[in-house]
Design an enzyme around this catalytic site. Sequence first.
Site, short mmCIF file in Angstrom:
data_model
loop_
_atom_site.label_atom_id
_atom_site.label_comp_id
_atom_site.label_asym_id
_atom_site.label_seq_id
_atom_site.Cartn_x
_atom_site.Cartn_y
_atom_site.Cartn_z
N LYS A 162 12.15 1.17 -12.83
CA LYS A 162 12.03 2.11 -11.72
C LYS A 162 10.83 1.75 -10.86
CE LYS A 162 9.44 5.48 -14.50
NZ LYS A 162 9.38 6.87 -14.96
N TYR A 164 -15.35 0.75 9.95
CA TYR A 164 -15.33 2.10 10.50
C TYR A 164 -16.47 2.94 9.94
CZ TYR A 164 -10.60 1.29 12.30
OH TYR A 164 -9.51 0.81 12.97
#
Length: 813
Positions: free
Chosen positions: A482, A708
Amino acid sequence: MSLKIQHIIPEIHARFSGNPDTEIDTVSIDSRSLQNNSQTLFFALTGLNNDAHQYIPDLIAKGVQNFVVNHIPKDLESKANFLLVENTLQALQDFASYYRKSFHFPIIGITGSNGKTIVKEWLNFLLSPDYNIIRSPKSYNSQVGVPLSVISINEKHNLGIFEAGISTVHEMEKLEKIIQPTIGILTNIGSAHDEGFQNLEEKISEKLRLFEHSEVLIYQKNPLVDSLIDATTKTFSWSFNDKNANVFITQKQLSEKTQLSISYDTISFNAIIPFQDKASIENAISCLMALLYLGYLPEIIQERMQLLYSVEMRLKVKNGINNTAIVDDSYSSDYQSLKIALDFLEQQKQYKKKTIILSDIIQSGLPTDELYKKVSELVTSNKIDRVIGVGEEIGTYSNSFKNIITYKNTDDLISDFKNLNFENETILIKGARIFQFEKIASLLEEKTHETVLEINLNAISHNLNFFKSKLKPQTKLMVMVKAFGYGSGGFEIAKLLEYHKADYLGVAFADEGIALKSAGITLPIMVLNPENTSFSAIIEHNLEPEIYSIKGLRAFLKIAEQKNLEQFPVHIKLDTGMHRLGFQENDLDELIATLKNTPSIKVKSILSHMATSDDLTHHEFAKSQIALFEKLSARLMQELSINPIRHILNTSGISNYPEAQYDMVRLGIGLYGVSNDPSETKYLENVGTLKSIISQIRTIQSGESVGYGRRFMASKETKIATIPIGYADGIPRSWGNQLGYVMIKNQKASIVGSVCMDMLMVDVSTIDCLEGDPVIIFGENPNVTYIAEKLGTIPYEILTGISHRVKRVFYRE
């Protein structure tokens, strides 16, 4: 090879049933190989969790008639030839030893901790102008790989090069009897497989057993090795600092190269090799020593050593253009490695149509017409739809192949590339180095950005077998694929698990299972979290739903009855304490009543999920879950008169609660090399390595900032490298600001400033690196467990968070 069974019987100490005049021309241990035929001798090897005897009926149905077995399967004695032995692996080794004695030419045997395969490949390159060489394909150096390699010798070969690898004592004496080397090479002794030996002395002594009957041993002079070599062994040693060695060598670094100065007897000369790292230099010297021992003149050694190249030891699987999958083996082309590559192609094919781009075959030892006849038969047996041949030889023998187009050289193919219409197919690229097939691979490969997640299929196989070794022989295995195979890639891993004959695959949602079935996966697939709206699609694609509520059960029954289904498999989930999904004890009366007299479905399994299998401080709770599961499942089985598969254990449960294996276990994160138990982790192999490159390097001054928010301020002159990977690729933003690091040139480079969407920046002030140099984001170091611990999360989140825009490259060593 052409041998009668009557000659093999005494050599492997077998009792025989069948026709002793039968001839065999090939040996196999792989029931899945499309190359098996009526003249194959199949050795039914057994292991802790796999017994090849179970595949004999299928092999007989496919035409295989000759088997070496430790027992004859029921009702088959009259249907094939059987050689009955006590131990089929020992029989394989005895057969190889017997076969080896038929040939009387020099054999170079190579062992050591590191460098065996490199030295073998380089010696093949250096000696191939003068010999027809048989060598171990890839790294076939094990108790099984060595006999398979030696069995490939034919009468046209006049030199052999075989490597031998061991992991514990008493293994090398078996390999020595098979290889019977005349010339021995001992490469670097490192820490690999240390756990199999009491100390370094025992490890070296065991490796030296390979050379007990060799005419000479080539090695780097070393006091410890010297003390362990038998006094009767002739040695040919080299050293950088011991002038008592036969060959004294000094080295000088040049631009991207190394100059070796060699002093041997009265001879002195220089040789340049195109490497500067310690391992490559030592491996190159091992090869140079072999050339000296074989009497090569300095000028020949100088000419050939400078042409050495980086050896690609991986078969890679990549996504290609126009819905294609690429199996890239573009650096070798010999008959034995072609057989291996074709098996790998079948194992990993994503599309039914199969194409091979094949260069002239190098170094087979066979006459050319016989060689291409055998290659053509190999291609036919592997059901290749299209052959694209490159080279003068394969063009000459193109009539041997069906559906082939040929080109004189690689450039001609590239010029005609657009007319070849590559689409919806799996393509094996198999070419000798001189043909530069990497150019073709580059054209075919899907172009994505330079960050890749490399998935080691060998490591997955290793981890799978590690957990299999913990299981009882009758315990089935479901493997979870999965979440895109825990971030590693769903289809490719499912294909490998199918090859290893897992019993079930598990996915979370129907669309994951549909994608696998649509791609050709045939294993049964359980959908663990099916939505009611997906039931029709689940039925259409032969998936098997987990049912965890009365509402869901009734919804599925309604659709099943509308479609007139009979005995459609479903899996009943019980809630024993996880309190996530599943029927609780007070639901059982209604559940049983609903399941009775429902011929449209069949309860294939009953399962539950443990909440604390990884945390032994909650041992009592885990035991209570197991006890409740036993109680509830037993009641279901009794009242419904059914005998389904029962399973409750996940990865941690396999290790911590072996008494609760029931009929099946579910392997998840452990397959991918992660365990919650540090003592267990050391036995697992790293599966995924996330790589990128340095896009740009700049130097900033004290007081300047990075990224940033100016979250990194330089306190001194600082060299900054920008890496093209960010949080959109799955790197947690919190891994920045000097908490996390990457590896460049085997050195830590701290992440500075905030991780951006598509980039991150690192401090490389103390690292000698250039733009374009590779970067390790995670792998062996840092590993995902370490990253998870630092971020206060779990490895699952790190692995599954890697974006689909990051290209996955699958490879097998």
